[in-house]
Design a protein around this motif. Structure first.
Motif, PDB file in Angstrom:
ATOM      1  N   GLY A   1       0.823  -1.194   0.000  1.00 17.58           N
ATOM      2  CA  GLY A   1       0.000   0.000   0.000  1.00 17.58           C
ATOM      3  C   GLY A   1       0.862   1.250   0.000  1.00 17.58           C
TER       4      GLY A   1
ATOM      5  N   ASN B   1       0.303   4.116   1.762  1.00 15.85           N
ATOM      6  CA  ASN B   1       0.442   4.691   3.104  1.00 15.85           C
ATOM      7  C   ASN B   1       1.049   3.722   4.114  1.00 15.85           C
ATOM      8  OD1 ASN B   1      -0.780   7.180   2.309  1.00 15.85           O
ATOM      9  ND2 ASN B   1      -2.770   6.156   2.380  1.00 15.85           N
ATOM     10  N   SER B   2       0.846   2.427   3.900  1.00 16.46           N
ATOM     11  CA  SER B   2       1.430   1.392   4.748  1.00 16.46           C
ATOM     12  C   SER B   2       1.423   0.102   3.949  1.00 16.46           C
ATOM     13  CB  SER B   2       0.639   1.221   6.052  1.00 16.46           C
ATOM     14  OG  SER B   2      -0.649   0.692   5.784  1.00 16.46           O
TER      15      SER B   2
ATOM     16  N   ASP C   1      -2.019  -1.264   3.510  1.00 15.07           N
ATOM     17  CA  ASP C   1      -3.025  -0.348   2.986  1.00 15.07           C
ATOM     18  C   ASP C   1      -3.678  -0.976   1.763  1.00 15.07           C
ATOM     19  OD1 ASP C   1      -4.570   1.747   2.112  1.00 15.07           O
ATOM     20  OD2 ASP C   1      -2.883   2.912   1.321  1.00 15.07           O
TER      21      ASP C   1
END
Length: 216
Positions: free
Chosen positions: A173, A175-176, A179
Motif C-alpha cells: 500500500g 500509506n502502509s 493499505d
C-alpha cells in the motif's frame, strides 16, 4: 605558596580524572557508544523451525557491522519461522525469518501461478493474505471436463507467499504495507503456498479450460 600547592593539586586531580576517563571509556563507554543491542540465536535452528521466546537472547553488536536489516526487537522474531539454517549465537536479519503461515506443513512449497492461468487478482490483495481459488469459464470457451465445480472454491485458505509487480518487487500500500485502498503498483506475479497435489489439481483444471479467480 598556597597557590603553588593548589595548582599542583589541580594538576594531580586532572591527571587522575583523565586516567579514570580513559579506563572507563576503554572498559565500558566504548562498548556502550559503539554497539547496539540486537537479537541473537540461543540454539541452532533448522529451516522452517518456529522460533520461541527461550530460543533467543539480547546482546551487543558492533555498530560498524550493523546494517538496516538486522533485527533488534525480539517481538519481530518470536513466533516466526526460520527461512534457513541459523547457527547458535548468530544474529537475526529480516531474510532469516518469515511468517509461520508459510510452509506450515512439510509438504507445502511456493508455487508461482502463471499469469495465463489467472482471470483476475483483487487489487487489494497483499502478501500473507489467505485466499480461496475459484474456477471460472472465460468467453465462449467450453471446458473439456466437468469434473471441476465452479460453485465452490477448488482450494480454500491458501496463503499468498509473494505478490509482486512487473519489477519483481512486493506490492504494498502507498500509506502502509497493508493499505488496501491504494496500492503502490499493480500485481503481476503471484506465488501461493501449496502442496504438490494441490498444484497438480489446479494445473489440471486450467488444462481442462478453466481460469482462476482469487478471493479473500
Amino acid at each position: 605558596m598556597k597557590k603553588t600547592i593548589f595548582m599542583r593539586g589541580l594538576a594531580v586531580f586532572l591527571i587522575i580524572s583523565f586516567i579514570a576517563y580513559i579506563f572507563l571509556y576503554e572498559t565500558k563507554l566504548h562498548g556502550m557508544l559503539n554497539t547496539t543491542t540486537v537479537v541473537f540465536a540461543n540454539k541452532n535452528f533448522e529451516p522452517n523451525e518456529v522460533i520461541g521466546e527461550d530460543d533467543i537472547y539480547l546482546g551487543k553488536y558492533p555498530n560498524d557491522l550493523l546494517h538496516e536489516n538486522v533485527i533488534v526487537d525480539p517481538k519481530e522474531i518470536v513466533g516466526q519461522r526460520a527461512t534457513g539454517f541459523i547457527s547458535v549465537n548468530d544474529i537475526f536479519t529480516e531474510k532469516k525469518v518469515d511468517s509461520p503461515l508459510l510452509r506450515a506443513n512439510d509438504g507445502e512449497k511456493f508455487f508461482a501461478i502463471p499469469n495465463s492461468w489467472i482471470e483476475t487478482i483483487p487489487g487489494s490483495l497483499r502478501r500473507l493474505d489467505m485466499v480461496d481459488l475459484w474456477l471460472v469459464q472465460t468467453g465462449n470457451t467450453q471446458p473439456e471436463s466437468n469434473q471441476f465445480s465452479v460453485e465452490k472454491p477448488i482450494l480454500e485458505g491458501k496463503v499468498v507467499a509473494f505478490i509482486k509487480n512487473s519489477s519483481n518487487t512486493e506490492v504494498k500500500g502507498i500509506n502502509s504495507e497493508k493499505d488496501r485502498l491504494d496500492a503502490g503498483s499493480q500485481a503481476s506475479q503471484l506465488e501461493i503456498n501449496l502442496t504438490n497435489e494441490e498444484f497438480i489439481k489446479v494445473k489440471k483444471s486450467v488444462e481442462a479450460g478453466y481460469k482462476l479467480i482469487f478471493s479473500y
